[in-house]
Design a protein around this motif. Structure first.
Motif, PDB file in Angstrom:
ATOM      1  N   SER A  89      -0.949   4.119 -15.222  1.00  9.86           N
ATOM      2  CA  SER A  89      -2.278   4.779 -15.056  1.00  9.86           C
ATOM      3  C   SER A  89      -3.029   3.562 -15.873  1.00  9.86           C
ATOM      4  CB  SER A  89      -2.656   6.022 -15.666  1.00  9.86           C
ATOM      5  OG  SER A  89      -2.171   6.279 -17.146  1.00  9.86           O
ATOM      6  N   GLU A  90      -2.377   3.079 -16.822  1.00 12.36           N
ATOM      7  CA  GLU A  90      -3.057   2.150 -17.707  1.00 12.36           C
ATOM      8  C   GLU A  90      -2.814   0.368 -17.048  1.00 12.36           C
ATOM      9  OE1 GLU A  90      -5.078   1.864 -20.104  1.00 12.36           O
ATOM     10  OE2 GLU A  90      -5.290   3.892 -20.425  1.00 12.36           O
TER      11      GLU A  90
ATOM     12  N   GLN B  43      -4.892  -0.965  -0.138  1.00 15.06           N
ATOM     13  CA  GLN B  43      -5.242  -0.855   1.356  1.00 15.06           C
ATOM     14  C   GLN B  43      -3.989  -0.413   2.223  1.00 15.06           C
ATOM     15  OE1 GLN B  43      -7.092  -4.613   2.340  1.00 15.06           O
ATOM     16  NE2 GLN B  43      -8.804  -4.443   1.352  1.00 15.06           N
ATOM     17  N   LEU B  44      -3.038  -0.895   1.851  1.00 12.43           N
ATOM     18  CA  LEU B  44      -1.784  -0.438   2.619  1.00 12.43           C
ATOM     19  C   LEU B  44      -1.268   0.996   2.616  1.00 12.43           C
ATOM     20  CD1 LEU B  44       0.518  -1.424   4.640  1.00 12.43           C
ATOM     21  CD2 LEU B  44       1.658  -2.046   2.530  1.00 12.43           C
ATOM     22  N   HIS B  45      -1.631   1.572   1.237  1.00 10.01           N
ATOM     23  CA  HIS B  45      -0.906   2.634   0.954  1.00 10.01           C
ATOM     24  C   HIS B  45      -1.939   3.882   0.897  1.00 10.01           C
ATOM     25  CE1 HIS B  45       2.775   1.418   0.360  1.00 10.01           C
ATOM     26  NE2 HIS B  45       2.377   0.445  -0.257  1.00 10.01           N
TER      27      HIS B  45
ATOM     28  N   PHE C 153      -1.713   6.276  -7.803  1.00 11.93           N
ATOM     29  CA  PHE C 153      -0.901   5.223  -8.018  1.00 11.93           C
ATOM     30  C   PHE C 153       0.530   5.564  -8.352  1.00 11.93           C
ATOM     31  CE2 PHE C 153       0.687   1.343 -10.332  1.00 11.93           C
ATOM     32  CZ  PHE C 153       0.918   0.344  -9.118  1.00 11.93           C
ATOM     33  N   GLU C 154       0.747   6.433  -9.252  1.00  7.56           N
ATOM     34  CA  GLU C 154       2.078   6.585  -9.441  1.00  7.56           C
ATOM     35  C   GLU C 154       2.795   7.445  -8.391  1.00  7.56           C
ATOM     36  OE1 GLU C 154       1.696   9.075 -13.309  1.00  7.56           O
ATOM     37  OE2 GLU C 154       1.243   7.392 -14.416  1.00  7.56           O
ATOM     38  N   GLN C 155       2.160   8.438  -7.661  1.00 11.63           N
ATOM     39  CA  GLN C 155       2.525   8.874  -6.438  1.00 11.63           C
ATOM     40  C   GLN C 155       2.677   8.088  -5.441  1.00 11.63           C
ATOM     41  OE1 GLN C 155      -0.757  11.707  -5.747  1.00 11.63           O
ATOM     42  NE2 GLN C 155       0.014  13.299  -6.929  1.00 11.63           N
ATOM     43  N   VAL C 156       2.219   7.118  -5.172  1.00  9.28           N
ATOM     44  CA  VAL C 156       2.662   5.992  -4.182  1.00  9.28           C
ATOM     45  C   VAL C 156       3.549   5.377  -4.495  1.00  9.28           C
ATOM     46  CG1 VAL C 156       1.741   3.901  -2.897  1.00  9.28           C
ATOM     47  CG2 VAL C 156       0.114   5.842  -3.484  1.00  9.28           C
ATOM     48  N   VAL C 157       3.868   4.810  -5.838  1.00  9.76           N
ATOM     49  CA  VAL C 157       5.133   4.204  -6.183  1.00  9.76           C
ATOM     50  C   VAL C 157       6.271   5.077  -6.042  1.00  9.76           C
ATOM     51  CG1 VAL C 157       6.523   3.359  -8.409  1.00  9.76           C
ATOM     52  CG2 VAL C 157       4.184   2.811  -7.923  1.00  9.76           C
ATOM     53  N   VAL C 158       6.233   6.375  -6.503  1.00  4.49           N
ATOM     54  CA  VAL C 158       7.244   7.509  -6.294  1.00  4.49           C
ATOM     55  C   VAL C 158       7.839   7.540  -4.870  1.00  4.49           C
ATOM     56  CG1 VAL C 158       8.009   9.921  -6.741  1.00  4.49           C
ATOM     57  CG2 VAL C 158       6.945   8.473  -8.397  1.00  4.49           C
ATOM     58  N   THR C 159       6.743   7.575  -4.048  1.00  2.74           N
ATOM     59  CA  THR C 159       7.049   7.705  -2.675  1.00  2.74           C
ATOM     60  C   THR C 159       7.463   6.723  -2.143  1.00  2.74           C
ATOM     61  OG1 THR C 159       4.882   8.892  -2.165  1.00  2.74           O
ATOM     62  CG2 THR C 159       5.808   7.978  -0.362  1.00  2.74           C
ATOM     63  N   ILE C 160       7.257   5.334  -2.456  1.00  2.83           N
ATOM     64  CA  ILE C 160       7.979   4.126  -1.971  1.00  2.83           C
ATOM     65  C   ILE C 160       9.469   4.041  -2.311  1.00  2.83           C
ATOM     66  CG2 ILE C 160       8.252   1.664  -2.150  1.00  2.83           C
ATOM     67  CD1 ILE C 160       5.175   1.519  -2.607  1.00  2.83           C
ATOM     68  N   LEU C 161       9.744   4.426  -3.592  1.00  5.81           N
ATOM     69  CA  LEU C 161      11.109   4.546  -3.898  1.00  5.81           C
ATOM     70  C   LEU C 161      11.961   5.458  -3.380  1.00  5.81           C
ATOM     71  CD1 LEU C 161      10.486   4.036  -8.091  1.00  5.81           C
ATOM     72  CD2 LEU C 161      11.339   2.312  -6.267  1.00  5.81           C
ATOM     73  N   GLU C 162      11.426   6.553  -3.078  1.00  8.46           N
ATOM     74  CA  GLU C 162      12.039   7.877  -2.551  1.00  8.46           C
ATOM     75  C   GLU C 162      12.216   7.263  -0.922  1.00  8.46           C
ATOM     76  OE1 GLU C 162       9.594  11.113  -2.542  1.00  8.46           O
ATOM     77  OE2 GLU C 162      10.197  11.733  -4.619  1.00  8.46           O
ATOM     78  N   GLN C 163      11.353   6.552  -0.304  1.00  7.60           N
ATOM     79  CA  GLN C 163      11.716   6.012   1.023  1.00  7.60           C
ATOM     80  C   GLN C 163      12.690   4.847   0.939  1.00  7.60           C
ATOM     81  OE1 GLN C 163       7.785   4.282   1.925  1.00  7.60           O
ATOM     82  NE2 GLN C 163       7.136   6.492   2.807  1.00  7.60           N
TER      83      GLN C 163
END
Length: 295
Positions: free
Chosen positions: A184-185, A212-214, A277-287
């Motif tokens: 977040s920072e 924009q992509l996510h 943003f954190e949720q997007v990163v976690v989603t990418i890693l899970e994918q």
């Protein structure tokens, strides 16, 4: 400013970083993110010539190798723990590295260290040591600054101050490579995202492009939700109805607007839904994990 090309880093015979490539231009603030053990600190150490690697690293067009470190003269760094001498005062620690005493005095003031800078560093709290380490990294007007978890141990006020200082230096052309678990920072300062997992870079793009992509879902509100649902179904446009609004995909918004216009349905609201943003990163890693498992 920094060019990393096909860099593979070894610890013993084990590959820790695998064919990593990314660039940092003057004034960029690159967020290097990823889970524990992904290779973030190893990449930073490799850029500083501290580990064995294959590939190419250049800083200002000068090569970095295990034996040639001239390119690092314009680089400031804080990796893992501040490199400070506990039985010297904070000021004495800074003086060991400083070539510009006015610059050193400005950093002491900007980082709020004036009240304790004459005290021996062995009595410093974690946050005080962290600020001293950041000050050492920023001494002598570096062109590239590498910071590993710079917000570690800092209170809210100090975190805001560091964030402002990073932006000030970037505005003057200093490039930054920053890793942090406090996404977040990091999100508030970075201009580019480099996401690494299992030693491989899986995202390398500007933060604007990343967002924009996510940020793909949009909130749709019309004057007639029943008729809108019928139109979306007829057009086989995927949606999720949430009360009187619809969650739709960014890729479909032009088709949706055309369909509503043809049916004379007035549009009240069409806006992107904020994505954490954190949720997007976690989603990418899970994918990626699912893709690796399926492979």
């Amino acid at each position: 400013m920094l060019k990393v090309q096909n860099v593979t880093t070894y610890i013993g015979r084990t590959k820790i970083v695998k064919r990593a490539s990314f660039d940092i231009d003057a004034g960029n603030i690159v967020g290097l993110i990823g889970p524990n053990g992904a290779g973030k600190t190893t990449i930073m150490k490799t850029i500083l010539g501290l580990t064995k690697f294959d590939g190419s690293i250049q800083i200002n067009h000068q090569p970095v190798t295990e034996n040639q470190h001239a390119a690092l003269n314009s680089v400031g760094a804080l990796i893992e723990h501040p490199a400070i001498y506990p039985f010297l005062s904070g000021r004495q620690n800074l003086a060991l590295y400083s070539h510009d005493h006015q610059d050193m005095a400005r950093l002491i003031a900007k980082l709020g260290m004036t009240d304790y800078i004459q005290q021996k560093a062995k009595g410093y709290s974690l946050g005080m040591k962290q600020k001293l380490g950041i000050a050492i990294a920023l001494l002598n007007h570096p062109q590239l600054v590498i910071l590993d978890e710079p917000m570690n141990g800092l209170d809210v006020e100090a975190t805001i101050g560091i964030r402002k200082l990073i932006k000030q230096y970037a505005d003057r052309g200093t490039a930054f490579l920053i890793s942090s678990h406090i996404l977040s920072e990091l999100q508030k300062v970075m201009t580019h995202v480099v996401l690494i997992n299992h030693g491989q870079i899986i995202v390398n793009q500007s933060f604007e492009e990343f967002e924009q992509l996510h940020h793909r879902d949009y909130k749709l509100l019309t004057e007639d939700e029943v008729l809108t649902a019928q139109v979306l179904q007829q057009r086989t446009i995927h949606y999720i109805q949430e009360g009187n609004t619809f969650r739709v995909k960014r890729a479909d918004i032009f088709d949706i607007q055309d369909a509503l216009y043809q049916q004379q349905i007035h549009l009240k609201e069409l806006a992107p839904i904020e994505t954490n943003f954190e949720q997007v990163v976690v989603t990418i890693l899970e994918q990626q994990r699912r893709a690796d498992h399926e492979a």
